[in-house]
Scaffold this motif. Structure first.
Motif, PDB file in Angstrom:
ATOM      1  N   ALA A   3       0.820  -1.213   0.000  1.00  0.00           N
ATOM      2  CA  ALA A   3       0.000   0.000   0.000  1.00  0.00           C
ATOM      3  C   ALA A   3       0.858   1.269   0.000  1.00  0.00           C
ATOM      4  N   LEU A   4       1.947   1.251   0.782  1.00  0.00           N
ATOM      5  CA  LEU A   4       2.808   2.430   0.861  1.00  0.00           C
ATOM      6  C   LEU A   4       3.440   2.713  -0.493  1.00  0.00           C
ATOM      7  N   ASN A   5       3.911   1.625  -1.156  1.00  0.00           N
ATOM      8  CA  ASN A   5       4.527   1.804  -2.462  1.00  0.00           C
ATOM      9  C   ASN A   5       3.525   2.325  -3.484  1.00  0.00           C
ATOM     10  N   VAL A   6       2.275   1.833  -3.396  1.00  0.00           N
ATOM     11  CA  VAL A   6       1.243   2.286  -4.332  1.00  0.00           C
ATOM     12  C   VAL A   6       1.010   3.775  -4.144  1.00  0.00           C
ATOM     13  N   THR A   7       0.905   4.205  -2.891  1.00  0.00           N
ATOM     14  CA  THR A   7       0.687   5.621  -2.602  1.00  0.00           C
ATOM     15  C   THR A   7       1.814   6.467  -3.201  1.00  0.00           C
ATOM     16  N   GLU A   8       3.038   6.042  -2.941  1.00  0.00           N
ATOM     17  CA  GLU A   8       4.180   6.806  -3.461  1.00  0.00           C
ATOM     18  C   GLU A   8       4.205   6.799  -4.990  1.00  0.00           C
ATOM     19  N   VAL A  10       1.640   6.497  -7.076  1.00  0.00           N
ATOM     20  CA  VAL A  10       0.599   7.358  -7.656  1.00  0.00           C
ATOM     21  C   VAL A  10       0.941   8.833  -7.430  1.00  0.00           C
ATOM     22  N   GLN A  11       1.544   9.144  -6.287  1.00  0.00           N
ATOM     23  CA  GLN A  11       1.981  10.526  -6.059  1.00  0.00           C
ATOM     24  C   GLN A  11       3.036  10.946  -7.083  1.00  0.00           C
ATOM     25  N   ALA A 148      -3.127  13.954 -18.299  1.00  0.00           N
ATOM     26  CA  ALA A 148      -4.118  13.012 -17.793  1.00  0.00           C
ATOM     27  C   ALA A 148      -3.426  11.826 -17.137  1.00  0.00           C
ATOM     28  N   ILE A 149      -4.056  11.337 -16.077  1.00  0.00           N
ATOM     29  CA  ILE A 149      -3.630  10.077 -15.471  1.00  0.00           C
ATOM     30  C   ILE A 149      -4.797   9.115 -15.651  1.00  0.00           C
ATOM     31  N   LEU A 150      -4.540   7.999 -16.330  1.00  0.00           N
ATOM     32  CA  LEU A 150      -5.617   7.082 -16.703  1.00  0.00           C
ATOM     33  C   LEU A 150      -5.548   5.824 -15.860  1.00  0.00           C
ATOM     34  N   ARG A 151      -6.697   5.457 -15.332  1.00  0.00           N
ATOM     35  CA  ARG A 151      -6.786   4.222 -14.576  1.00  0.00           C
ATOM     36  C   ARG A 151      -7.904   3.384 -15.190  1.00  0.00           C
ATOM     37  N   GLY A 152      -7.510   2.422 -16.031  1.00  0.00           N
ATOM     38  CA  GLY A 152      -8.497   1.561 -16.674  1.00  0.00           C
ATOM     39  C   GLY A 152      -8.815   0.350 -15.812  1.00  0.00           C
ATOM     40  N   ASP A 188      -3.789  -2.482  -8.454  1.00  0.00           N
ATOM     41  CA  ASP A 188      -4.114  -2.371  -7.027  1.00  0.00           C
ATOM     42  C   ASP A 188      -5.226  -1.330  -6.831  1.00  0.00           C
ATOM     43  N   ARG A 189      -6.226  -1.693  -6.048  1.00  0.00           N
ATOM     44  CA  ARG A 189      -7.350  -0.783  -5.820  1.00  0.00           C
ATOM     45  C   ARG A 189      -6.956   0.477  -5.062  1.00  0.00           C
ATOM     46  N   GLU A 190      -5.932   0.341  -4.241  1.00  0.00           N
ATOM     47  CA  GLU A 190      -5.457   1.471  -3.441  1.00  0.00           C
ATOM     48  C   GLU A 190      -5.048   2.644  -4.340  1.00  0.00           C
ATOM     49  N   ALA A 191      -4.634   2.330  -5.569  1.00  0.00           N
ATOM     50  CA  ALA A 191      -4.208   3.388  -6.498  1.00  0.00           C
ATOM     51  C   ALA A 191      -5.347   4.364  -6.778  1.00  0.00           C
TER      52      ALA A 191
END
Lengths: 426, 426
Positions: A3-8, A10-11, A148-152, A188-191
């Motif tokens: 989760a921490l890596n996902v947060t970083e 996406v940031q 844009a940031i795309l999340r399909g 990952d959904r956290e993204a």
């Protein structure tokens, strides 16, 4: 990724998008169009590779037992890719709205004040299965000068990766920053949770998908959301009305396609024309196997039709978006009751009156509180292409910022421009 | 009231506002103007009663030991009431924008598509001490055809009650629903929490007050917020530039008033003109006792000025909104560095370039990402009245929906209007 890596991660995408957005905002119309045309030609040239990536998604979907209509939505055919390529070329051919100045007027102080259209900055797009949305969103970002940031959807990840790579190549070929269009590479959904909660980097979120997805995103977002909830659209047949025309339009509004959000889900009929109109439209619906959820008065008029699927309507039916061969039907006293019913039950998407009466038409247009209000036309027209927007990033059922079909203009803002000659405030 | 009662009470206000908003949306321009003129005349006629109610607030404020400048802001003088009355009359004299139709064009299908300006519905206004905001918000609600729920500061509750009563009388006299403008009668803080969390009843929240208030409301709101955070405005003196003009404009931008959000808080000067310009503006600031927080290069140029209050600038200074006789000063290489500095540190409120160079002016206008961008004018002009909006409900530092000074247009939305002749979708 944890989760921490996902947060970083996406940031980081957010920061990169923010940096790219400044370069996109100052890119010339010509350069943006070069990128769009290059993307179009690569979509054609790379079709075999794109279909190969897509086949991985399709195989995974089938192995997971996905229903065939869902698998169909995932499919990148030559036809789908050609439509994407043409969409890019159409955008390239459109005038560039960035930098447009509106309403420049001199004020009593001597300063000239107007507004300049500029990109909104960075938008995040969250969508489900169809991979062609990747190209639609990317091409709109390029034309509008945004990043844009795309999340399909995870089910289309291989297709989306291949498409996003083409987009970045097209950006690079035109001398634009690759980070102008970034795909979230993790499923990952956290993204998603992180993407919708970065006001420092993302200016607006555009979700496209089911009501559940959109409600979840709206609830969690820390930035504005251009949201499209349901489309409970009405067609109201007024008195007086050309009933042949009404028959044609109501039939089209309900049955041309059942799944779009702009299909009519409810039919209201003025009492004076109901005895003539309802049996005629009822026969059409009966023939097409459209189930009718009807008020008592409609029931009496429709009951004689052979083969009609008639069900007494419940309160719930008036608010329902069926997206299926089902329609609710109610007899009303006239235009006042129709407007009151629509303003109570409609999802504020699109509602139409079919009438010959000019005053009723005017009243309906003014008083129905929906994103699109129509006179003598099928609700199925509520669409960015049909409205001449050139492209559509979504349809908003909100009133704030963008309402109804959202095109490039919805991805821009107007900033104030003041031209002086040394004026000071007294 | 206990918390449960407060919740129910505010929900009741919301429901009443929603019902009233439909009537306001269809009210004629003439009737709305009758209400505004009647309100103006009652503000004059009832001045003694209003001042009496106000005296209760003033006495309470003084008893609580409120500082005299704060007590001043509470005061309803004849002058304040006359300004309110004139504001209502000015709004009544303005054209009505509701129902305006823009961009009606025929599409290839034959349908005609345009957009109609309609009221946004219900807005909630949350503000602090000044009771005249009650009249500003009420009159804007009436003119724009919206309903409003007003929550003023507890220190002005008696004044606000008396003013809101006049507003409701004016609405009634014109045949409009009294609930179109409602004052939250309780000073319970829970009422604010409820007001900002009723998307079913309230379409937008407009907070006016300190940064703390606005941040609290933005964090808790479940509906869009037109928010105005800080105003860290820049004036950049370019090369080449008419330095006499720049001296006059920069002086005005900083010192005409220190407290407004559109006062310049930071001065950037192109290196080539700094040796000539900085000593001249430094002398002006020294004379007016304006403290200068300066970069090393500015320090060297300003040090010789007798009486100058010079302090080395810290990183924090570049981002600071002083609202006081303090200004940060930095020498930059030229327009590129000025734009980069502004886009990094500005609060995106208002930034100005003072220049003779046409290309620099164009670049600054395009690339500075602020709600107002100016050439050769004082940042103090960033104001709804100076921009010709007729009235101002607030200033938005956001990009979404309304940006910069927000007038009546910011309280409206554009819905799509489709006029057909029986067209159906093929």
């Amino acid at each position: 990724m944890n989760a921490l890596n996902v947060t970083e991660y996406v940031q980081t995408l957010g920061l990169q998008a923010k940096v790219a957005s400044a370069l996109m905002a100052s890119a010339s119309a010509a350069i943006k169009n070069v990128a769009l045309r290059s993307l179009a030609s690569q979509l054609r040239a790379q079709a075999p590779q794109l279909k190969e990536a897509n086949s991985l998604d399709l195989a995974r979907a089938r192995a997971a037992g996905l229903a065939e209509p869902m698998v169909d939505r995932l499919k990148l055919t030559d036809q789908v890719l050609e439509t994407c390529a043409q969409g890019c070329e159409q955008l390239a051919a459109m005038p560039d709205v960035i930098g447009e100045i509106v309403g420049m007027n001199q004020q009593p102080s001597g300063i000239r004040v107007g507004r300049m259209r500029v990109p909104i900055g960075v938008f995040g797009m969250i969508y489900e299965s169809r991979p062609n949305v990747t190209i639609e969103a990317a091409s709109l970002a390029i034309k509008s000068g945004n990043a844009a940031i795309l999340r399909g959807g995870s089910e289309a990840i291989e297709s989306n990766r291949a498409l996003a790579l083409l987009v970045q190549q097209a950006l690079q070929a035109a001398g634009l920053p690759q980070d102008a269009v970034q795909l979230v590479q993790t499923t990952d959904r956290e993204a998603v949770g992180q993407l919708i909660a970065m006001p420092a980097f993302v200016d607006v979120i555009i979700p496209r998908g089911g009501k559940g997805l959109i409600e979840r995103i709206s609830a969690g977002a820390k930035v504005p959301v251009i949201k499209h909830l349901d489309g409970n659209c009405h067609s109201y047949v007024d008195d007086p009305c050309d009933l042949d025309m009404a028959l044609r339009v109501v039939d089209n509004a309900k049955t041309q396609k059942y799944s779009p959000c702009n299909a009519s889900e409810s039919l209201l009929v003025a009492r004076a024309v109901a005895p003539e109109f309802l049996p005629r439209i009822g026969a059409v619906f009966a023939k097409k196997q459209v189930e009718m959820r009807v008020c008592a008065e409609s029931m009496a008029l429709l009951a004689p039709i052979s083969g009609a699927k008639l069900v007494p309507a419940t309160e719930q039916d008036w608010a329902e978006e069926y997206l299926a061969p089902v329609i609710s039907i109610k007899v009303v006293a006239g235009v006042d009751e129709a407007i009151a019913h629509i303003n109570r039950y409609s999802s504020h998407h699109t509602d139409a009156i079919l009438t010959r009466d000019h005053l009723h038409a005017q009243q309906f247009l003014r008083e129905v509180d929906s994103a699109s209000v129509m006179v003598n036309a099928s609700t199925r027209f509520a669409d960015g292409f049909e409205y001449g927007l050139g492209a559509e990033i979504g349809i908003s059922t909100d009133k704030f910022h963008a309402r109804g079909p959202v095109g490039i203009e919805g991805l821009t803002s107007l900033k104030w421009v003041v031209l002086g000659q040394g004026e000071v405030r007294g």
